[in-house]
Design a protein around this motif. Structure first.
Motif, PDB file in Angstrom:
ATOM      1  N   ARG A  17       0.832  -1.209   0.000  1.00  0.00           N
ATOM      2  CA  ARG A  17       0.000   0.000   0.000  1.00  0.00           C
ATOM      3  C   ARG A  17       0.865   1.256   0.000  1.00  0.00           C
ATOM      4  NH1 ARG A  17      -2.949  -2.497   3.923  1.00  0.00           N
ATOM      5  NH2 ARG A  17      -2.081  -1.107   5.522  1.00  0.00           N
ATOM      6  N   ALA A  18       1.927   1.223   0.808  1.00  0.00           N
ATOM      7  CA  ALA A  18       2.819   2.393   0.887  1.00  0.00           C
ATOM      8  C   ALA A  18       3.470   2.676  -0.455  1.00  0.00           C
ATOM      9  CB  ALA A  18       3.876   2.165   1.957  1.00  0.00           C
ATOM     10  N   PHE A  19       3.768   1.612  -1.190  1.00  0.00           N
ATOM     11  CA  PHE A  19       4.426   1.779  -2.488  1.00  0.00           C
ATOM     12  C   PHE A  19       3.445   2.182  -3.585  1.00  0.00           C
ATOM     13  CE2 PHE A  19       8.006  -1.362  -1.189  1.00  0.00           C
ATOM     14  CZ  PHE A  19       8.597  -0.350  -0.456  1.00  0.00           C
ATOM     15  N   CYS A  20       2.200   2.434  -3.184  1.00  0.00           N
ATOM     16  CA  CYS A  20       1.229   2.993  -4.129  1.00  0.00           C
ATOM     17  C   CYS A  20       0.948   4.465  -3.829  1.00  0.00           C
ATOM     18  CB  CYS A  20      -0.077   2.202  -4.074  1.00  0.00           C
ATOM     19  SG  CYS A  20       0.049   0.538  -4.764  1.00  0.00           S
ATOM     20  N   SER A  21       1.714   5.047  -2.898  1.00  0.00           N
ATOM     21  CA  SER A  21       1.570   6.470  -2.592  1.00  0.00           C
ATOM     22  C   SER A  21       2.065   7.308  -3.757  1.00  0.00           C
ATOM     23  CB  SER A  21       2.347   6.810  -1.323  1.00  0.00           C
ATOM     24  OG  SER A  21       3.742   6.682  -1.559  1.00  0.00           O
ATOM     25  N   HIS A  22       1.785   8.590  -3.713  1.00  0.00           N
ATOM     26  CA  HIS A  22       2.183   9.471  -4.815  1.00  0.00           C
ATOM     27  C   HIS A  22       3.707   9.476  -5.006  1.00  0.00           C
ATOM     28  CE1 HIS A  22      -1.832  10.878  -5.500  1.00  0.00           C
ATOM     29  NE2 HIS A  22      -1.964  11.373  -4.271  1.00  0.00           N
ATOM     30  N   LEU A  23       4.455   9.547  -3.893  1.00  0.00           N
ATOM     31  CA  LEU A  23       5.915   9.564  -3.989  1.00  0.00           C
ATOM     32  C   LEU A  23       6.436   8.259  -4.558  1.00  0.00           C
ATOM     33  CD1 LEU A  23       8.666  10.862  -3.468  1.00  0.00           C
ATOM     34  CD2 LEU A  23       8.557   9.980  -1.112  1.00  0.00           C
ATOM     35  N   ALA A  24       5.887   7.141  -4.083  1.00  0.00           N
ATOM     36  CA  ALA A  24       6.347   5.834  -4.567  1.00  0.00           C
ATOM     37  C   ALA A  24       6.015   5.653  -6.049  1.00  0.00           C
ATOM     38  CB  ALA A  24       5.720   4.723  -3.738  1.00  0.00           C
ATOM     39  N   VAL A  25       4.832   6.102  -6.441  1.00  0.00           N
ATOM     40  CA  VAL A  25       4.461   6.006  -7.860  1.00  0.00           C
ATOM     41  C   VAL A  25       5.422   6.836  -8.707  1.00  0.00           C
ATOM     42  CG1 VAL A  25       2.697   6.622  -9.558  1.00  0.00           C
ATOM     43  CG2 VAL A  25       2.038   5.469  -7.435  1.00  0.00           C
ATOM     44  N   PHE A  26       5.747   8.022  -8.201  1.00  0.00           N
ATOM     45  CA  PHE A  26       6.721   8.863  -8.920  1.00  0.00           C
ATOM     46  C   PHE A  26       8.055   8.150  -9.075  1.00  0.00           C
ATOM     47  CE2 PHE A  26      10.390  11.708  -8.445  1.00  0.00           C
ATOM     48  CZ  PHE A  26      10.281  12.453  -9.611  1.00  0.00           C
ATOM     49  N   ILE A  27       8.539   7.496  -8.015  1.00  0.00           N
ATOM     50  CA  ILE A  27       9.829   6.786  -8.069  1.00  0.00           C
ATOM     51  C   ILE A  27       9.771   5.650  -9.081  1.00  0.00           C
ATOM     52  CG2 ILE A  27      11.390   5.300  -6.747  1.00  0.00           C
ATOM     53  CD1 ILE A  27      10.752   7.021  -4.295  1.00  0.00           C
ATOM     54  N   GLN A  28       8.647   4.940  -9.123  1.00  0.00           N
ATOM     55  CA  GLN A  28       8.532   3.814 -10.058  1.00  0.00           C
ATOM     56  C   GLN A  28       8.412   4.297 -11.504  1.00  0.00           C
ATOM     57  OE1 GLN A  28       5.978   0.459  -8.147  1.00  0.00           O
ATOM     58  NE2 GLN A  28       5.630   2.289  -6.894  1.00  0.00           N
ATOM     59  N   ILE A  29       7.687   5.391 -11.707  1.00  0.00           N
ATOM     60  CA  ILE A  29       7.614   5.951 -13.061  1.00  0.00           C
ATOM     61  C   ILE A  29       8.988   6.476 -13.479  1.00  0.00           C
ATOM     62  CG2 ILE A  29       6.638   7.833 -14.436  1.00  0.00           C
ATOM     63  CD1 ILE A  29       4.061   7.527 -12.848  1.00  0.00           C
ATOM     64  N   GLN A  30       9.692   7.070 -12.531  1.00  0.00           N
ATOM     65  CA  GLN A  30      11.048   7.545 -12.811  1.00  0.00           C
ATOM     66  C   GLN A  30      11.957   6.396 -13.232  1.00  0.00           C
ATOM     67  OE1 GLN A  30      13.653  10.432 -10.206  1.00  0.00           O
ATOM     68  NE2 GLN A  30      13.944   8.350  -9.470  1.00  0.00           N
ATOM     69  N   GLY A  31      11.799   5.225 -12.598  1.00  0.00           N
ATOM     70  CA  GLY A  31      12.584   4.053 -12.998  1.00  0.00           C
ATOM     71  C   GLY A  31      12.295   3.655 -14.432  1.00  0.00           C
ATOM     72  N   CYS A  32      11.033   3.721 -14.816  1.00  0.00           N
ATOM     73  CA  CYS A  32      10.665   3.407 -16.204  1.00  0.00           C
ATOM     74  C   CYS A  32      11.299   4.403 -17.171  1.00  0.00           C
ATOM     75  CB  CYS A  32       9.151   3.414 -16.363  1.00  0.00           C
ATOM     76  SG  CYS A  32       8.298   2.096 -15.464  1.00  0.00           S
ATOM     77  N   ILE A  33      11.316   5.689 -16.782  1.00  0.00           N
ATOM     78  CA  ILE A  33      11.905   6.722 -17.634  1.00  0.00           C
ATOM     79  C   ILE A  33      13.409   6.494 -17.792  1.00  0.00           C
ATOM     80  CG2 ILE A  33      12.410   9.193 -17.792  1.00  0.00           C
ATOM     81  CD1 ILE A  33       9.717   9.698 -16.429  1.00  0.00           C
ATOM     82  N   ILE A  34      14.092   6.098 -16.697  1.00  0.00           N
ATOM     83  CA  ILE A  34      15.531   5.820 -16.773  1.00  0.00           C
ATOM     84  C   ILE A  34      15.791   4.675 -17.745  1.00  0.00           C
ATOM     85  CG2 ILE A  34      17.525   4.966 -15.481  1.00  0.00           C
ATOM     86  CD1 ILE A  34      16.399   6.434 -13.020  1.00  0.00           C
ATOM     87  N   CYS A  35      14.991   3.610 -17.654  1.00  0.00           N
ATOM     88  CA  CYS A  35      15.153   2.468 -18.568  1.00  0.00           C
ATOM     89  C   CYS A  35      14.965   2.898 -20.017  1.00  0.00           C
ATOM     90  CB  CYS A  35      14.151   1.372 -18.213  1.00  0.00           C
ATOM     91  SG  CYS A  35      14.495   0.486 -16.676  1.00  0.00           S
ATOM     92  N   LEU A  36      13.925   3.660 -20.287  1.00  0.00           N
ATOM     93  CA  LEU A  36      13.646   4.081 -21.659  1.00  0.00           C
ATOM     94  C   LEU A  36      14.709   5.051 -22.177  1.00  0.00           C
ATOM     95  CD1 LEU A  36       9.762   4.531 -21.550  1.00  0.00           C
ATOM     96  CD2 LEU A  36      11.073   2.632 -22.536  1.00  0.00           C
ATOM     97  N   THR A  37      15.218   5.916 -21.296  1.00  0.00           N
ATOM     98  CA  THR A  37      16.279   6.835 -21.707  1.00  0.00           C
ATOM     99  C   THR A  37      17.533   6.076 -22.120  1.00  0.00           C
ATOM    100  OG1 THR A  37      15.425   8.548 -20.203  1.00  0.00           O
ATOM    101  CG2 THR A  37      17.704   8.782 -20.976  1.00  0.00           C
ATOM    102  N   LEU A  38      17.906   5.076 -21.325  1.00  0.00           N
ATOM    103  CA  LEU A  38      19.053   4.239 -21.691  1.00  0.00           C
ATOM    104  C   LEU A  38      18.801   3.515 -23.007  1.00  0.00           C
ATOM    105  CD1 LEU A  38      19.933   2.743 -18.187  1.00  0.00           C
ATOM    106  CD2 LEU A  38      21.347   4.322 -19.511  1.00  0.00           C
ATOM    107  N   ALA A  39      17.579   3.005 -23.179  1.00  0.00           N
ATOM    108  CA  ALA A  39      17.248   2.276 -24.414  1.00  0.00           C
ATOM    109  C   ALA A  39      17.380   3.187 -25.632  1.00  0.00           C
ATOM    110  CB  ALA A  39      15.832   1.714 -24.315  1.00  0.00           C
ATOM    111  N   ILE A  40      16.914   4.429 -25.514  1.00  0.00           N
ATOM    112  CA  ILE A  40      17.009   5.372 -26.628  1.00  0.00           C
ATOM    113  C   ILE A  40      18.467   5.722 -26.910  1.00  0.00           C
ATOM    114  CG2 ILE A  40      16.469   7.730 -27.340  1.00  0.00           C
ATOM    115  CD1 ILE A  40      13.829   7.435 -25.758  1.00  0.00           C
ATOM    116  N   GLY A  41      19.253   5.946 -25.848  1.00  0.00           N
ATOM    117  CA  GLY A  41      20.672   6.255 -26.033  1.00  0.00           C
ATOM    118  C   GLY A  41      21.426   5.137 -26.720  1.00  0.00           C
TER     119      GLY A  41
END
Length: 520
Positions: A17-41
């Motif tokens: 439940r805690a990992f569904c908070s706004h901050l946790a969701v932001f961290i998980q979306i940020q992880g997805c963005i890091i993966c995609l940024t590396l993939a594009i590079g």
């Protein structure tokens, strides 16, 4: 009626439940963005490398069978070859390991058509590399202009930089370009010619560089090093201008050292720890150009016995370079890189921990028959986990594609060498290495920051105000092997290593021809 929650399950669901908070969701979306940024590079880097493969294929279709040496076959005519500038290759050596003979042979058997000399620089005759390279050069004495130089011990800078500067002092008076190579670089036949041609075409270039293609040996440590190098590889696969510099391959104007232009000699000599970071800082401060041609990618076999502790030592040395600097601006840039890399590293790892909790909670619900209402666990966590899984797969696919293309390019640039292959790369191990390396990087960086000292190949360097202030040499307390190549660091004074040159060569050739590693 569903069963009552036990304490362990309650704690697991609370975390989910805690990992569904706004901050946790932001961290998980940020992880997805890091993966995609590396993939594009990596996709862009693969495009640049693949463009060079297509150029070579077009050249061969057009009748240029030597496309791996030059774009235009007319460049190989005698009238052009006799006008090529003199190049001096300086190789600072330390220790002797399983891949050194093959690497040295690839360097001295270059097909560069101009005047070329090789200077192998060691700190003393006690270094095992001294006798090994001396015997190799005796076998090639009628074919190459090469010599071994004993530089002595460094007192004001790192031993590697000291060896490099002594090599520069000994280079031929007519040398136009100096090429610094690490002894673990495996050159292609046309590498020196390609670097020189670009320097001749664009005199404004300050430094030309390249980057290694790691060949993991199978251990977790070797995969961690491969994973550590891969994000940096996109900065070297630009096909031209770059801000990155790798000390394993640097071609520069010899006059910059003769005249100490931009303070290159004094900057390195007076407290310099890292050759590439120091020269990159000098280049940035003076707005000088660094380039990396698309053909400058070199096979880098890692030691077959590369342990996790040796990987950790290597990571410590890599993070320690951020503690060295030559100016206030350089210090600020290093602090920025320190903070950014540490944030992104843990920002990459954290989403996978959260995803593991979401998956574990979902499994508990399924196995024990809890209702989603009782556990207040929603589908948000599994949705985020699914997105992370897709982004991770995309990232690994892009990494695989870049590695595949670089392997193909290396095979084309060295048609006489045993073929490299992707078959032995363990991609599950690479995923684990991604998590391990990114988790450990901030720890290593913080330890380097607070220790201000490092043991590099048996020598402990202490920094003060970004420069080396103290050097300690204690053989008994230091490592006996180098980190990546597993090279023996010490030998008996005035005596060759116990193993003969022929037996070492035979062992190297056997490892070279292992089908699972180097052949298709």
């Amino acid at each position: 009626m569903s069963p009552t929650l036990d304490p362990v399950d309650w704690f697991l669901f609370s975390l989910s439940r805690a990992f569904c908070s706004h901050l946790a969701v932001f961290i998980q979306i940020q992880g997805c963005i890091i993966c995609l940024t590396l993939a594009i590079g990596w996709a862009f880097a693969a495009y640049v490398r693949n463009r060079e493969i297509n150029r070579m294929n077009d050249a061969m279709i057009g009748g240029n069978s030597f496309g791996f040496l030059c774009h235009d076959i007319c460049e190989l005519e005698h009238s052009n070859q006799v006008n090529l500038p003199r190049v001096t290759v300086v190789m600072p050596l330390k220790g002797f390991g399983e891949h050194n003979l093959h690497n040295w042979k690839s360097q001295i058997t270059s097909l560069y058509g101009g005047p070329l000399e090789f200077l192998f620089v060691v700190e003393s005759t006690e270094d095992p590399a001294y006798h090994a390279v001396s015997r190799l050069l005796r076998d090639f004495k009628d074919d190459v202009d090469a010599k071994v130089i004993v530089a002595g011990l460094s007192t004001t800078c790192s031993q590697k930089i000291h060896n490099q500067l002594v090599g520069v002092e000994k280079m031929h008076k007519d040398t136009k370009y100096v090429l610094f190579l690490d002894d673990d670089v495996r050159l292609h036949p046309g590498s020196i010619g390609a670097l020189t041609a670009e320097m001749e075409k664009r005199p404004e270039i300050f430094i030309q560089t390249g980057y290694p293609l790691d060949l993991p040996s199978g251990s977790l440590g070797s995969y961690c090093i491969y994973e550590y190098h891969m994000p940096c590889s996109m900065g070297f696969a630009t096909g031209g201008k770059t801000f990155f510099l790798w000390g394993g391959c640097m071609m520069m104007h010899a006059d910059d050292f003769r005249q100490d232009n931009y303070g290159v000699v004094s900057g390195l000599r007076d407290g310099g720890y890292s050759d590439d970071m120091t020269l990159a800082a000098i280049s940035g401060a003076n707005k000088r150009l660094i380039t990396s041609p698309p053909v400058a990618v070199f096979p880098h076999p890692l030691a077959s016995d590369l342990s996790f502790s040796r990987y950790w030592n290597y990571l410590r040395k890599q993070t320690f370079v951020l503690e060295s600097y030559i100016s206030r601006v350089n210090w600020l840039m290093n602090r920025g890189l320190f903070s950014f890399h540490s944030y992104v590293s843990w920002g990459f790892v954290a989403p996978y921990l959260m995803a593991a909790i979401h998956v574990a909670a979902a499994l508990e619900i399924h196995i024990k028959g809890y209702s989603y209402g009782e556990t207040t666990c929603t589908t948000t966590g599994l949705l985020l986990t699914s997105c992370l899984a897709i982004c991770t797969f995309t990232e690994l696919l892009s990494m695989w594609n870049l590695t595949r293309i670089e392997v193909q390019l290396c095979n084309m640039l060295s048609p006489e060498a045993p073929k490299l292959s992707l078959d032995y790369y363990n991609w599950s191990m690479i995923f684990v290495a991604m998590l391990v390396d990114n988790f450990l990087y901030p720890i290593s960086a913080f330890r380097s920051h607070f220790s201000q000292s490092i043991n590099w190949s048996g020598i402990r360097y202490h920094l003060k105000d970004g420069k080396i202030s103290k050097i300690e040499r204690k053989k008994d307390s230091g490592p006996k092997f180098t980190d990546l190549g597993g090279k023996h660091l010490y030998g008996k004074k005035g005596a060759p290593p116990k193993a003969s040159f022929l037996s070492s060569l035979a062992r190297s050739l056997c490892q070279w021809h292992q089908p699972k590693k180097y052949e298709v």
